[in-house]
Design an enzyme around this catalytic site. Sequence first.
Site, PDB file in Angstrom:
ATOM      1  N   HIS A 188      36.303  35.261  48.062  1.00 14.44           N
ATOM      2  CA  HIS A 188      37.511  34.767  47.401  1.00 14.44           C
ATOM      3  C   HIS A 188      37.199  33.606  46.454  1.00 14.44           C
ATOM      4  CE1 HIS A 188      39.150  36.944  50.864  1.00 14.44           C
ATOM      5  NE2 HIS A 188      40.270  37.049  50.168  1.00 14.44           N
ATOM      6  N   ASP A 209      38.406  37.807  45.226  1.00 14.71           N
ATOM      7  CA  ASP A 209      39.851  38.051  45.241  1.00 14.71           C
ATOM      8  C   ASP A 209      40.682  36.785  45.034  1.00 14.71           C
ATOM      9  OD1 ASP A 209      39.121  40.615  45.909  1.00 14.71           O
ATOM     10  OD2 ASP A 209      40.480  40.780  47.617  1.00 14.71           O
TER      11      ASP A 209
END
Length: 259
Positions: free
Chosen positions: A229, A82
Amino acid sequence: MQARAVLASVLAVALLLSGCAQPDRTLVAAGPHKPAASTPPTPKPRPSVTKPAKPPLRPLPAKLPAGLGRNTGVRPVALTFDDGPSPAWTPKVLDQLKAAKVTATFCVVGREVQRHPELVRRIVREGHQLCNHSWRHDLDLARRPVGEIRADLDRTNKAIQKASPGAKVSFYRQPGGRWTSEVLGVAKNLGMRPLHWSVDPQDWDKPTAATIGKRVHTATRPGAIVLLHDGGGNRAETLAACPKLIADLKKRFGITRLR
């Protein structure tokens, strides 16, 4: 006698001219002329402009709405990254995935796509999937009016298409996992499936690489969707955790593309 009268007349004229004949008069040295002060014009009052009040945010539901993608549906697990693309971290994550011969899903933020379109092209070129992750990672987006939600998601999709024409955006992930039925409806209407997760090592909080790896190892079950992430901050620990983490998941479950 006549001479005295003449002398007296001359003295009188001299006194008159010198001002002595007017004892009440005060003589002041001449100075520059000062114009009379003028009264400034009274400013006209500006018309007050009242901005329309923003609609209140909807409350979050007590529990996550149904229909979220939280499992691959098969034994192998899926990796998702992400908040990118980030020029500092995304290329290094891509290098590791390439070395491990696995693919992942990248949940990209619209304004980062706009800044780094070349990274989106590389993600697509190397066989990974794309997921819309909103324009600016607004944690409250799902609570806003439906029109605002749609504009945000549509703007992000357009940025992705501009960066990589024809790229497929199959999924939408709500920032923070703060879902509402409204954002689910908009995502589906735009042709995207809502993508959640089942394993969150909270690498956004920058724990050590060892902690990230341990959390993923402990929490992962068959078909899990793992949240990591590649953007939104310093991802050095995530990057350091990935080689061992990926090898562990490949060995125990296998790693697959989302369907």
